[in-house]
Design a protein around this motif. Structure first.
Motif, mmCIF file in Angstrom:
data_model
loop_
_atom_site.group_PDB
_atom_site.id
_atom_site.type_symbol
_atom_site.label_atom_id
_atom_site.label_comp_id
_atom_site.label_asym_id
_atom_site.label_seq_id
_atom_site.Cartn_x
_atom_site.Cartn_y
_atom_site.Cartn_z
ATOM 1 N N ARG A 248 0.837 -1.213 0.000
ATOM 2 C CA ARG A 248 0.000 0.000 0.000
ATOM 3 C C ARG A 248 0.866 1.256 0.000
ATOM 4 O O ARG A 248 0.586 2.215 -0.729
ATOM 5 C CB ARG A 248 -0.919 -0.002 1.225
ATOM 6 C CG ARG A 248 -1.906 1.162 1.251
ATOM 7 C CD ARG A 248 -2.851 1.059 2.424
ATOM 8 N NE ARG A 248 -2.238 1.458 3.679
ATOM 9 C CZ ARG A 248 -2.229 2.720 4.131
ATOM 10 N NH1 ARG A 248 -2.775 3.692 3.416
ATOM 11 N NH2 ARG A 248 -1.675 2.990 5.297
ATOM 12 N N LEU A 249 1.924 1.262 0.813
ATOM 13 C CA LEU A 249 2.793 2.429 0.881
ATOM 14 C C LEU A 249 3.552 2.630 -0.425
ATOM 15 O O LEU A 249 3.740 3.762 -0.878
ATOM 16 C CB LEU A 249 3.771 2.280 2.052
ATOM 17 C CG LEU A 249 3.137 2.233 3.441
ATOM 18 C CD1 LEU A 249 4.206 1.977 4.503
ATOM 19 C CD2 LEU A 249 2.369 3.504 3.748
ATOM 20 N N GLN A 250 3.997 1.531 -1.024
ATOM 21 C CA GLN A 250 4.694 1.630 -2.305
ATOM 22 C C GLN A 250 3.781 2.230 -3.361
ATOM 23 O O GLN A 250 4.203 3.059 -4.183
ATOM 24 C CB GLN A 250 5.173 0.243 -2.736
ATOM 25 C CG GLN A 250 6.024 0.242 -4.002
ATOM 26 C CD GLN A 250 7.388 0.857 -3.772
ATOM 27 O OE1 GLN A 250 8.200 0.315 -3.034
ATOM 28 N NE2 GLN A 250 7.635 2.005 -4.391
ATOM 29 N N ALA A 251 2.522 1.823 -3.357
ATOM 30 C CA ALA A 251 1.579 2.307 -4.365
ATOM 31 C C ALA A 251 1.296 3.800 -4.206
ATOM 32 O O ALA A 251 1.033 4.492 -5.200
ATOM 33 C CB ALA A 251 0.278 1.512 -4.276
ATOM 34 N N MET A 252 1.336 4.312 -2.970
ATOM 35 C CA MET A 252 0.998 5.709 -2.743
ATOM 36 C C MET A 252 2.215 6.628 -2.793
ATOM 37 O O MET A 252 2.068 7.851 -2.787
ATOM 38 C CB MET A 252 0.307 5.881 -1.387
ATOM 39 C CG MET A 252 1.198 5.603 -0.192
ATOM 40 S SD MET A 252 0.342 5.858 1.410
ATOM 41 C CE MET A 252 0.205 7.639 1.444
ATOM 42 N N ALA A 253 3.426 6.090 -2.874
ATOM 43 C CA ALA A 253 4.637 6.901 -2.771
ATOM 44 C C ALA A 253 4.827 7.772 -4.015
ATOM 45 O O ALA A 253 4.832 7.255 -5.144
ATOM 46 C CB ALA A 253 5.854 6.004 -2.573
ATOM 47 N N PRO A 254 5.024 9.076 -3.848
ATOM 48 C CA PRO A 254 5.330 9.948 -4.986
ATOM 49 C C PRO A 254 6.776 9.768 -5.438
ATOM 50 O O PRO A 254 7.542 8.994 -4.847
ATOM 51 C CB PRO A 254 5.087 11.351 -4.416
ATOM 52 C CG PRO A 254 5.337 11.210 -2.962
ATOM 53 C CD PRO A 254 4.901 9.820 -2.596
ATOM 54 N N ALA A 255 7.166 10.515 -6.450
ATOM 55 C CA ALA A 255 8.478 10.310 -7.073
ATOM 56 C C ALA A 255 9.632 10.646 -6.149
ATOM 57 O O ALA A 255 10.747 10.140 -6.348
ATOM 58 C CB ALA A 255 8.568 11.159 -8.344
ATOM 59 N N ASN A 256 9.410 11.484 -5.135
ATOM 60 C CA ASN A 256 10.497 11.873 -4.227
ATOM 61 C C ASN A 256 10.606 10.972 -3.002
ATOM 62 O O ASN A 256 11.306 11.294 -2.044
ATOM 63 C CB ASN A 256 10.331 13.331 -3.787
ATOM 64 C CG ASN A 256 9.030 13.578 -3.037
ATOM 65 O OD1 ASN A 256 8.021 12.935 -3.311
ATOM 66 N ND2 ASN A 256 9.049 14.508 -2.097
#
Length: 378
Positions: A248-256
């Motif tokens: 879930r965290l990987q999916a929501m992570a932005p480019a930075n």
């Protein structure tokens, strides 16, 4: 005959602060056998491979070693059968090891009374109404609370790892525990460093990123930190950890934002040494990661709560924010004055050294053995 000392732990299946405590206990008592429900060498610190470890019969089931939570309905019974033949057992416990029966006396070093019983929502996070863990806890909790409290009262000595846990022990078990802060291991700061660019394509090669080091559990609020950095694209965030929230965290992570897991000690030293600051957004029982960061002179931005109040002196080795929200974290990162003297940060960490912990726990064991000999002679 030399006294027989044993070490007990819930399960050795991950890399975390509690497992580092067991490594320090093994340094204090190198001849001690370690007793634990589960041991998975590939998921924990390599130093355990050199130690004598006895496990429960459930350890034969690979799925349980990989995720002990799925064995929850079986663990009280398994713990009650983990009989240890020793003069003194030191039980490093978050809910199971304090129940292992012993022929001798028992010192419990409590990381927290069982979260799944007394802080169930923290443990379950966003688990739905029909989630198997939630259903199992609803059925088992009344029995497990009685079993757990009985186990706690059978200990000869109870130690709390922080001020927060000391209060929680008082509220849950109804007795006072002495506080002994866990050790900061010098292994985190001393030794070679290894780049981690193989995992993140050189993204963290330039220093100056912010760092989160945490198990990826719902109550750790790593998602809140990631959301804060979504609105700060000029700042980078490196998240080190593993757990059920990872996808879930990987999916929501932005480019930075980058997530990595399974780092060696050498890679952790590399990650800490190049960070501008560590960010801690959860309500922790003890604030260990600020000490790990502080060993490299890196300050911490932390939630003003829990164990971080034990390990962070505001303005010396870190600063606080008051709520675990993206807005509060963003304000702290962008506006709050950070400690700049890295030597002051390192000096603060020294007060939590491993030598202090080892001396204290050896003293407690010596006192207990002396009491036993005096009672036997009467």
């Amino acid at each position: 005959m030399a006294p027989r000392i044993a070490i007990a732990h819930d399960y050795i299946t991950q890399r975390g602060g509690a497992e580092r405590v067991v490594l320090s206990l093994a340094k204090a008592f190198p001849e001690a056998e370690i007793h634990t429900l589960f041991y998975e060498p590939e998921q924990t610190y390599p130093e355990f491979r050199e130690m004598r470890i006895r496990t429960s019969g459930l350890n034969r089931i690979g799925a349980f070693r990989r995720d002990p939570r799925i064995a929850l309905p079986l663990l009280a019974s398994a713990s009650s059968r983990m009989r240890i033949d020793a003069d003194v057992v030191i039980a490093s416990s978050s809910g199971w090891a304090h129940a292992y029966p012993t022929t001798g006396r028992k010192i419990v070093y409590c990381h927290s009374p069982a979260r799944w019983l007394y802080l169930a929502e923290d443990y379950l996070g966003v688990a739905g109404r029909l989630d198997p863990k939630r259903l199992a806890l609803s059925v088992l909790s009344p029995f497990l609370r009685r079993w757990d409290r009985t186990a706690a009262h059978q200990a000869d000595s109870y130690l709390a790892n922080s001020s927060v846990v000391k209060e929680r022990i008082r509220n849950v078990y109804g007795f006072e525990a002495e506080t002994l802060f866990p050790p900061f291991s010098p292994d985190v700061a001393e030794g070679p460093q290894e780049r981690i660019d193989a995992q993140i394509s050189g993204w963290a090669d330039d220093p100056g990123y912010f760092l989160v080091v945490s198990r990826l559990q719902p109550y750790k609020h790593v998602d809140v930190v990631i959301e804060a950095f979504r609105s700060m694209p000029q700042n980078r965030l490196l998240v080190v950890g593993k757990g059920p929230e990872r996808d879930r965290l990987q999916a929501m992570a932005p480019a930075n934002v980058r997530l990595v897991e399974g780092l060696s000690d050498a890679q952790m030293r590399w990650a800490y040494a190049r960070a501008s600051a560590l960010i801690c957004a959860s309500h922790e029982d003890f604030g260990l990661t600020p000490l790990e960061a502080g060993a490299h002179g890196v300050p911490t931005i932390a939630l003003r709560a829990g164990g971080y109040l034990d390990t962070i002196e505001e303005g010396v080795n870190g600063i606080f924010f008051d709520e675990a929200t993206p807005l509060c974290i963003r304000s702290a990162v962008q506006e709050a004055p950070m400690p700049e003297d890295r030597e002051d940060v390192r000096a603060h960490v020294a007060a939590f050294g491993e030598d202090r912990f080892i001396a204290a726990i050896r003293g407690r064991v010596d006192d207990m053995l002396h009491e036993t000999r005096r009672a036997d002679s009467q």
